[in-house]
Scaffold this motif. Structure first.
Motif, PDB file in Angstrom:
ATOM      1  N   GLU A 188      -8.573  10.246  -0.628  1.00 32.21           N
ATOM      2  CA  GLU A 188      -9.147  10.565   0.679  1.00 32.21           C
ATOM      3  C   GLU A 188      -8.931  12.047   0.924  1.00 32.21           C
ATOM      4  OE1 GLU A 188      -7.255   7.932   3.433  1.00 32.21           O
ATOM      5  OE2 GLU A 188      -8.347   6.177   2.720  1.00 32.21           O
TER       6      GLU A 188
ATOM      7  N   ARG B 275      -5.010  13.010   0.613  1.00 31.50           N
ATOM      8  CA  ARG B 275      -4.004  12.013   0.255  1.00 31.50           C
ATOM      9  C   ARG B 275      -4.528  11.096  -0.843  1.00 31.50           C
ATOM     10  NH1 ARG B 275      -4.568  10.173   6.133  1.00 31.50           N
ATOM     11  NH2 ARG B 275      -6.462   8.904   6.144  1.00 31.50           N
TER      12      ARG B 275
ATOM     13  N   THR C 202       1.025   5.438   0.063  1.00 29.55           N
ATOM     14  CA  THR C 202       0.252   6.634   0.419  1.00 29.55           C
ATOM     15  C   THR C 202       1.065   7.884   0.126  1.00 29.55           C
ATOM     16  OG1 THR C 202      -0.868   5.436   2.199  1.00 29.55           O
ATOM     17  CG2 THR C 202      -0.955   7.847   2.273  1.00 29.55           C
TER      18      THR C 202
ATOM     19  N   GLU D 277       0.780  11.937   0.762  1.00 29.60           N
ATOM     20  CA  GLU D 277       0.118  13.108   1.350  1.00 29.60           C
ATOM     21  C   GLU D 277       0.351  14.294   0.414  1.00 29.60           C
ATOM     22  OE1 GLU D 277      -1.639  12.858   4.048  1.00 29.60           O
ATOM     23  OE2 GLU D 277      -0.947  10.946   4.898  1.00 29.60           O
TER      24      GLU D 277
ATOM     25  N   LYS E  32      -3.978   7.040  -2.247  1.00 24.47           N
ATOM     26  CA  LYS E  32      -3.433   5.716  -1.972  1.00 24.47           C
ATOM     27  C   LYS E  32      -3.552   4.852  -3.223  1.00 24.47           C
ATOM     28  CE  LYS E  32      -4.502   5.349   2.982  1.00 24.47           C
ATOM     29  NZ  LYS E  32      -5.235   4.537   4.000  1.00 24.47           N
TER      30      LYS E  32
ATOM     31  N   THR F 251      -4.941  16.593  -4.881  1.00 21.81           N
ATOM     32  CA  THR F 251      -5.084  15.180  -5.267  1.00 21.81           C
ATOM     33  C   THR F 251      -5.215  15.042  -6.783  1.00 21.81           C
ATOM     34  OG1 THR F 251      -7.481  15.313  -4.886  1.00 21.81           O
ATOM     35  CG2 THR F 251      -6.106  14.513  -3.070  1.00 21.81           C
TER      36      THR F 251
ATOM     37  N   THR G 158       4.803   3.551   2.787  1.00 16.15           N
ATOM     38  CA  THR G 158       4.413   2.238   2.299  1.00 16.15           C
ATOM     39  C   THR G 158       4.101   1.301   3.455  1.00 16.15           C
ATOM     40  OG1 THR G 158       6.710   1.449   2.226  1.00 16.15           O
ATOM     41  CG2 THR G 158       5.816   2.468   0.214  1.00 16.15           C
TER      42      THR G 158
ATOM     43  N   GLU H 283       0.859  -1.179   0.000  1.00 15.18           N
ATOM     44  CA  GLU H 283       0.000   0.000   0.000  1.00 15.18           C
ATOM     45  C   GLU H 283       0.893   1.225   0.000  1.00 15.18           C
ATOM     46  OE1 GLU H 283      -3.800   0.985   2.574  1.00 15.18           O
ATOM     47  OE2 GLU H 283      -1.978   1.618   3.632  1.00 15.18           O
TER      48      GLU H 283
END
Length: 302
Positions: free
Chosen positions: A31, A63, A7, A9, A65, A13, A89, A5
């Motif tokens: 998100e 963020r 991510t 920030e 993902k 976006t 990660t 995974e």
């Protein structure tokens, strides 16, 4: 297969997603607090209450993902992303993501007669009527207090010779409940266009076909043609929705009902019960029972 995974920030976006697409990342999760608030505001007809912990989890969030497979191709994609973004990660094990949620559903006794059974469980109980269900993406598994109260009230009225109308049917659990309890026919309606397919799939799990159930998609409050299609003469009218829909719906309910029919409604959060009761009475309905479970209310009306 295991995954990583990833991510990122960020402030924008949209810009991040555009760049990730260019890097070969073809699926991601956004998100964002502003998007979350806008979604809530634009879909207020679906709820009166949002859990505080859910709102808190989006506070200050912006963020993106995404997930890469734990192999050479995934490592190459991750390296390309790392070259442009600061990332976090975390390893993710493949634990049958598609079906893992099913572990949280168990057979559920409701009232004195019903047993709601997830369709993937082979289960029966002496003396109870099984109602098989695959909740899918639509509301209605029997676990929520509003659904339990509606089904418990329904037991008193469903039976041979009865016709039911399920407004805001979701998964179809209330209308199907009326049928497995012996009612002759159920018409159902939901604003979600996916509802007819989902409801009829759940109906089929209980041996119910189009000869006993018909499902429509549309806005019953704003569409007079749809209300006419639904018809009248129903012995049982069901609406497990939210207060902001029940209130404008109330003036139309009597037109759906047969003489001596009953209206069972829930989805009414604490603090809205008096307002909804006033709307029901103003529409000419008599409240004959008021149930309260957890923070929710259910009315039975004549």
């Amino acid at each position: 297969m295991n995954y990583t995974e990833v991510t990122i920030e960020c402030k924008s976006t949209d810009e991040v997603c555009d760049r990730l697409t260019a890097l070969g990342i073809d699926g991601f999760v956004i998100e964002n607090e502003d998007d979350f608030k806008a979604f809530l505001e634009n879909n207020r007809q679906y709820w009166d209450y949002v859990d505080a912990s859910l709102e808190e989890s989006y506070k200050g969030v912006s963020r993106v993902k995404f997930y890469v497979e734990d192999n050479d191709e995934g490592a190459s994609k991750l390296a390309a992303v790392r070259a442009e973004f600061e990332v976090k990660t975390a390893p993710v094990c493949d634990a049958d993501w598609e079906n893992n949620w099913k572990q949280y559903y168990e057979p559920l006794e409701i009232g004195e007669k019903l047993l709601v059974v997830p369709e993937w469980i082979d289960c029966s109980e002496e003396g109870r009527v099984p109602l098989r269900l695959d909740p899918g993406l639509l509301f209605g598994t029997g676990s929520h207090a509003t659904t339990r109260m509606c089904l418990t009230a329904l037991e008193k009225y469903a039976g041979a010779g009865k016709r039911a109308l399920d407004l805001g049917c979701g998964s179809g659990i209330l209308g199907i409940g009326a049928l497995v309890l012996g009612s002759d026919f159920c018409t159902a309606c939901d604003i979600d266009p996916k509802a007819p397919d989902t409801v009829m799939e759940n109906a089929a799990l209980n041996g119910i076909g189009e000869d006993k159930m018909k499902v429509y998609a549309g806005d019953i409050i704003g569409d007079a043609k749809l209300r006419k299609m639904l018809g009248t003469g129903y012995d049982i009218v069901l609406a497990n929705i939210v207060s902001d829909v029940i209130i404008p719906l109330a003036p139309f309910v009597r037109d759906f009902m047969a003489p001596g029919g009953v209206f069972i409604t829930s989805g009414i959060i604490d603090g809205r019960e008096d307002e909804v009761a006033a709307a029901l009475r103003s529409a000419g309905l008599e409240i004959i029972a008021h149930h309260h479970e957890e923070e929710w209310h259910c009315f039975e009306c004549r």
